[in-house]
Design an enzyme around this catalytic site. Structure first.
Site, PDB file in Angstrom:
ATOM      1  N   ALA A 183       0.851  -1.087  -0.161  1.00 32.87           N
ATOM      2  CA  ALA A 183       0.033   0.042   0.040  1.00 32.87           C
ATOM      3  C   ALA A 183       0.887   1.165   0.061  1.00 32.87           C
ATOM      4  O   ALA A 183       0.784   2.093   0.823  1.00 32.87           O
ATOM      5  CB  ALA A 183      -0.903   0.083   1.154  1.00 32.87           C
ATOM      6  N   HIS A 184       1.611   1.237  -0.947  1.00 29.70           N
ATOM      7  CA  HIS A 184       2.791   2.534  -1.276  1.00 29.70           C
ATOM      8  C   HIS A 184       3.302   2.382  -2.760  1.00 29.70           C
ATOM      9  O   HIS A 184       3.229   1.234  -3.097  1.00 29.70           O
ATOM     10  CB  HIS A 184       3.760   2.433  -0.162  1.00 29.70           C
ATOM     11  CG  HIS A 184       4.713   1.337  -0.067  1.00 29.70           C
ATOM     12  ND1 HIS A 184       4.482   0.358   0.522  1.00 29.70           N
ATOM     13  CD2 HIS A 184       5.948   1.246  -0.699  1.00 29.70           C
ATOM     14  CE1 HIS A 184       5.485  -0.502   0.516  1.00 29.70           C
ATOM     15  NE2 HIS A 184       6.209   0.096  -0.629  1.00 29.70           N
ATOM     16  N   ALA A 185       4.280   3.391  -3.073  1.00 33.70           N
ATOM     17  CA  ALA A 185       4.766   3.443  -4.070  1.00 33.70           C
ATOM     18  C   ALA A 185       6.148   3.934  -3.785  1.00 33.70           C
ATOM     19  O   ALA A 185       6.393   4.289  -2.902  1.00 33.70           O
ATOM     20  CB  ALA A 185       3.976   4.312  -5.276  1.00 33.70           C
TER      21      ALA A 185
END
Length: 135
Positions: A51-53
């Site tokens: 749940a990130h980049a």
């Protein structure tokens, strides 16, 4: 970079009756030099990770044991990859939002990264990610 730049890569598999061997060489089997390795394990059932980049980081993800799903999006389209073999892995280019779930019991996810840990490289808010990719 776009979602089609992320793909599953086959790794060398040396088969032997005593047990198989697979290896990964940076700038050979994967398109970057390996600067960091980490792994996820003991993920409770029903939990998710990711749940990130990353703005600049390249990663290569392998299911060393068990299985899990990796959903990637570039802000325009999404694709889910099911990783369940230790002789192939998923190359993830920068600016891909990732979400890992559906971990089997005993799953181990190993990640090779192109740089050392840098909190400034993370985008942890999806709306911020969408703005940065121009959506």
């Amino acid at each position: 970079m776009a979602l089609q730049d992320c793909h599953v890569l086959d790794l060398p598999k040396i088969e032997d009756a005593r047990g198989n061997l697979t290896f990964v060489e940076g700038d050979n089997h994967i398109p970057f030099d390996i600067k960091r390795v980490y792994y996820l394990y003991d993920v409770p059932g029903g939990s998710h990770r990711g749940a990130h980049a990353h703005r600049n980081l390249h990663q290569f993800m392998i299911a060393m044991s068990g299985s899990f799903d990796v959903t990637l999006t570039d802000g325009h389209e999404a694709k889910t990859f099911h990783l369940n073999r230790s002789y192939f892995g998923l190359y993830i280019c920068p600016m891909m939002w990732r979400y890992l779930d559906n971990f089997s019991s005993g799953a181990v996810c190993m990640v090779m990264a192109s740089a050392r840990y840098d909190e400034a490289d993370y985008i942890r808010d999806y709306d911020t990610f969408l703005k940065e990719v121009g959506v």
